[in-house]
Each structure stands twice: as structure tokens, then as C-alpha cells.
Design an enzyme around this catalytic site. Structure first.
Site, PDB file in Angstrom:
ATOM      1  N   SER A  75       0.853  -1.181   0.000  1.00  0.00           N
ATOM      2  CA  SER A  75       0.000   0.000   0.000  1.00  0.00           C
ATOM      3  C   SER A  75       0.891   1.234   0.000  1.00  0.00           C
ATOM      4  CB  SER A  75      -0.910  -0.011   1.234  1.00  0.00           C
ATOM      5  OG  SER A  75      -1.558   1.241   1.354  1.00  0.00           O
ATOM      6  N   GLY A 100       4.391   4.060   3.208  1.00  0.00           N
ATOM      7  CA  GLY A 100       4.027   2.812   2.524  1.00  0.00           C
ATOM      8  C   GLY A 100       4.109   1.643   3.483  1.00  0.00           C
ATOM      9  N   LYS A 101       3.499   0.551   3.153  1.00  0.00           N
ATOM     10  CA  LYS A 101       3.624  -0.672   3.956  1.00  0.00           C
ATOM     11  C   LYS A 101       3.232  -1.851   3.084  1.00  0.00           C
ATOM     12  CE  LYS A 101       4.461  -1.752   8.371  1.00  0.00           C
ATOM     13  NZ  LYS A 101       5.310  -0.996   9.298  1.00  0.00           N
ATOM     14  N   GLY A 102       3.844  -2.996   3.352  1.00  0.00           N
ATOM     15  CA  GLY A 102       3.509  -4.174   2.559  1.00  0.00           C
ATOM     16  C   GLY A 102       3.412  -5.406   3.420  1.00  0.00           C
TER      17      GLY A 102
END
Ligand code: NAD
Length: 419
Positions: free
Chosen positions: A62, A107-109
Site C-alpha cells: 500500500s 508505505g507498507k507491505g
């Protein structure tokens, strides 16, 4: 159920944003656009298991907001990862990076996988395939991932190697938290704990008369908790309580942090520390101390134990250790809570130093990196303290921290013509 829980994490974040938006006088259109990620990448990852069978996993990245710079945030491997959770965490990263004045968006995943059920070869395949699926959206000036829950420097090394193979672009700054041989910095290992200790010292100076001889209890003796304990102890604080998942130990005369780690490594738990009183984690949190550092799990301080907390200062080493109810109880009781988006930001500041060092051709020494992290944390604390005093004294530090962070993002978006 998991879906509900994770969507509630996103909903909680949006609620917090709207509350802060009201204080900043932001209109609904602005808040709506701030709450939505700019891009969400969802991918299916298929690997061939060592037993010859196909295994399929879902993964997400994201990219919440890039007003202040390239997206930055970790990638986690966990069986409960969902799109909603990743979205919420990417929004938190936008605020954290903004608050620390880093040149990054958020962001992050994550991959929905139980990494304990995979062999090392399968994990490598999974990591490489994830990069094959998302590499177009990554780059040292576009999106810079880092380790998170259940990922580490080895994962970053696989990511980097795969990225270089596909793109032909030998750019080490695309990932942070790498092994030292691949442009990582030694300081990254302990940068979150160092940041927690630095913030605890500043906050102790402002709110409880200093860190020297302050009695500190730390829940969780992992990466964050251990290094926070070590640096706090070096600063002259007295660590009177520590714990891990098996329980804790209290010793009013002070715990030797190095010895506690040796015992944890030898026996598997700090509860085997010989001098002191064994306690449960519940007892530990409400034991007598000046500073409490929850550095293990979320929601451990809630409406049930918040009225019994004896500390005068809480520094959030973990992400989300206090519930919203607990926050309100602390505010009413006059107990200061330094929020996670500041207190545990040493990790991403360490990542920033690694990224900058890669960009500049590896010219920063370990000592230099440490100083950069400490200075950045101190400055962020003092900026927040002044802002809180001048503008939002009736609110808690968490609200003030978010207001500062959101305001900076909004100003950048306005300057760029995005609002
Ligand atoms: P870790 O796995 O190294 O350590 C976690 C510690 O918590 C261990 O000592 C474990 O025994 C203990 N623990 C687990 N369950 C517990 C329970 N029920 N009661 C008490 N203790 C328990 O993890 P970490 O990297 O130190 O992360 C801790 C927290 O800090 C998490 O919330 C994480 O998201 C947050 N955080 C970590 C970093 C980082 O750089 N490592 C950065 C920012 C935030």
C-alpha cells in the site's frame, strides 16, 4: 473475524485523522483524500514447495501518500496480514515519516503467510517472486521497503538481488535494513531501542525531573525492549522490571541488563533472572516505577489496567500498546504518554540514514549514524513538545503529534497543487 479486526484498524486510523482534521480546521474533501492510499498493489504469489506441491499466497503493497517524498515502510510476513491492515499501517507511516521530518511518504507491505511453516528455500522463493510481482512500483526515489514483522536483513538481501537481476539497476538504496555487506549500517539493529531511550530521556527531563535514577519498567525484552533497556541503563536510569512472553521479574535494586540478556539466551526467558521477584505481565505493567515502556504487543494497556498504572510517564516502544480508552484515562490522570509514532521512530530514522549513506557512496561512520539518529529524535521531541505547549495543551501528545504530522503533509500537498 480477522477481516473485521483489520478493517477496524483502518477505521480507527481514519477516525483519528478526522479528529485531528477538525482541530486543524481541515475540510471533509481534504480528509477524504488523505484517508485513501494513492495506490494498492495486490498480487498472487505462487511457489513450488520443497515437496513438489504448488503453494499460493496473497501479498500487498500500500502506497499511502507521496506528498513529502518516495513511499517508505516495511514488509511483513504474517498469517493475519490483510489489505486493510496494510492500508492502515501505510497511513501510520505517512504520519511517522512526516513527524520525523524525513523526506518520505508512507508505505507498507505484507504477505499473508506463516513463515514458520516454510523452509528457508521456500521463503527465498516467496521473497523473490514478490519482488518479481511488484518491482515496477519500487525504487530508491519511488518506494523503499524495509524489514517488519518476520522479515529481516536476509529478506532484504534476496529482495535487492532479485531487483538488480530484473532491472539491471544496481541501486542498493531501494531497500533498507540490509546486511552491512550490502550497504546496511550496523546501527540499524539497535536504532529503534536507541530512539526509545533518547525520547524517554528527553521526556523525563521535561516531565519527571530527569532520567538519572529514574525507575523504569520495560515490557518485552526483544529487539526494541532489550536495546531500550541497555541505552536507558547507560543513561543512568534504573531498570527495575523487565518481561517477555513467559512473564517478568521485578528488582527494586536494579536489573543488570547484560546479565538478563545472557540468561534469556541461555534459558529462554528473563523470568530465570536470579535476583528479584517473579511477576506476570499483568502485574509488571501496574508495578511501581517512574517510566513504563511497553515494548511487546498492542492493546496491553486498556480500560481495565489503566486506572492502576503507577508510572508517571509512558513511552510507547511497541506499536499501539494503549487503547483509545486507556489514552483517555491517562489524560484524566495526568500521566504523560509519548506516542509510538514518535517514540519508536528510531527504526525508520535508522533506515533513512542507511538510504542517505547509500545515495552518498557510504561515507557515514557508525558513530556518525548514531549521532544523526539521536539528533533527529531529540529535535522531533522538542518540536512536538513546543507545539503541544503552544497550540494543543488541552489534548494529549498523541493528538499533537498527529496534528503536526498531518499539517506538514497538507502543506506539501497544497504547495504541489494537490489540494
Ligand atoms: P521482538 O519479537 O524482537 O520482541 C518482542 C518481545 O515481546 C519478546 O521479548 C517477546 O518475548 C515479548 N512478548 C511477546 N508476547 C508477549 C506477551 N504476551 N507479553 C509480554 N511480552 C511478550 O519484537 P520487536 O522488534 O522488539 O518489536 C516489539 C514491538 O515494537 C512491536 O509492537 C513492533 O511492531 C514494534 N516496533 C519494532 C520496531 C523494530 O525496529 N524492531 C520498530 C518500530 C516498532
Amino acid at each position: 473475524m480477522e477481516e473485521v479486526l483489520s478493517s477496524s484498524l483502518y477505521t480507527q486510523q481514519v477516525k483519528k485523522l478526522y479528529k485531528v482534521g477538525e482541530l486543524l480546521g481541515l475540510d471533509n474533501e481534504t480528509l477524504e483524500t488523505l484517508s485513501q492510499p494513492e495506490r494498492i498493489i495486490q498480487v498472487k504469489i505462487q511457489i513450488r514447495g520443497s515437496d513438489g506441491k504448488l503453494k499460493t499466497f496473497m501479498g500487498w503493497r500500500s502506497q499511502h501518500n507521496s506528498a513529502l517524498g518516495p513511499y517508505k515502510g516495511g514488509i511483513r510476513y504474517h498469517p493475519n496480514v490483510t489489505q486493510d491492515e496494510v492500508e492502515a499501517l501505510s497511513m501510520i507511516m505517512t504520519w511517522k515519516n512526516s513527524l520525523l521530518l524525513l523526506p518520505y511518504g508512507g508505505g507498507k507491505g505484507g504477505i499473508r503467510v506463516d513463515p514458520k511453516k516454510l523452509t528457508k528455500e521456500e521463503l527465498e522463493q516467496l521473497s523473490r517472486k514478490f519482488i518479481q510481482a511488484i518491482y515496477k512500483y519500487l525504487g530508491s526515489e519511488l518506494d523503499i521497503p524495509a524489514p517488519d514483522v518476520n522479515t529481516d536483513s536476509q529478506t532484504m538481501a534476496w529482495y535487492l538481488d532479485e531487483y538488480i537481476k530484473i532491472t539491471g539497476n544496481v541501486d542498493f538504496a531501494v531497500f533498507t535494513g540490509k546486511p552491512v555487506e550490502l550497504g546496511g549500517i550496523g546501527v540499524r539493529l539497535y536504532s529503534t531501542g536507541l530512539g526509545v531511550a533518547t525520547i524517554a530521556k528527553e521526556a523525563a527531563n521535561k516531565f519527571i525531573g530527569g532520567i538519572e535514577e529514574a525507575r523504569v519498567i520495560i515490557q518485552g525484552f526483544g529487539n526494541v525492549g532489550y536495546y531500550a533497556a541497555k541505552f536507558l541503563s547507560d543513561m543512568g536510569a534504573k531498570i527495575v522490571g523487565i518481561s517477555d512472553s513467559k512473564g517478568g521479574v521485578i528488582n527494586e535494586n536494579g536489573i543488570d541488563v547484560g546479565k538478563a540478556m545472557e540468561i534469556k539466551e541461555k534459558t529462554g526467558s528473563v523470568t530465570n533472572y536470579p535476583e528479584g521477584r517473579k511477576v506476570t505481565n499483568e502485574e509488571l505493567l501496574i508495578s511501581d516505577c517512574n517510566i513504563l515502556v511497553p515494548a511487546a504487543l498492542e492493546n496491553v494497556i486498556n480500560k481495565f489496567n489503566a486506572p492502576k498504572i503507577k508510572a508517571k510517564l509512558i513511552v510507547e516502544g511497541a506499536n499501539g500498546p494503549l487503547t483509545a480508552d486507556a489514552d483517555e484515562i491517562m489524560r484524566q490522570r495526568g500521566i504523560v504518554v509519548v506516542p509510538d509514532i514518535l517514540a519508536n521512530a528510531g527504526g525508520v530514522v535508522g533506515s533513512y540514514v542507511e538510504w542517505a549513506n547509500n545515495k552518498m557512496g557510504q561515507i557515514i561512520s557508525d558513530e556518525g549514524a548514531k549521532k544523526l539518529i539521536v539528533d533527529r529524535m531529540n529535535n522531533a521531541f522538542n518540536t512536538l513538545y513546543d507545539y503541544h505547549q503552544k497550540k494543543l495543551e488541552d489534548h494529549d501528545l498523541r493528538t499533537a503529534a498527529m496534528a503536526l504530522a498531518v499539517d506538514r503533509v497538507v502543506r506539501a500537498m497544497k504547495a504541489r497543487g494537490l489540494l
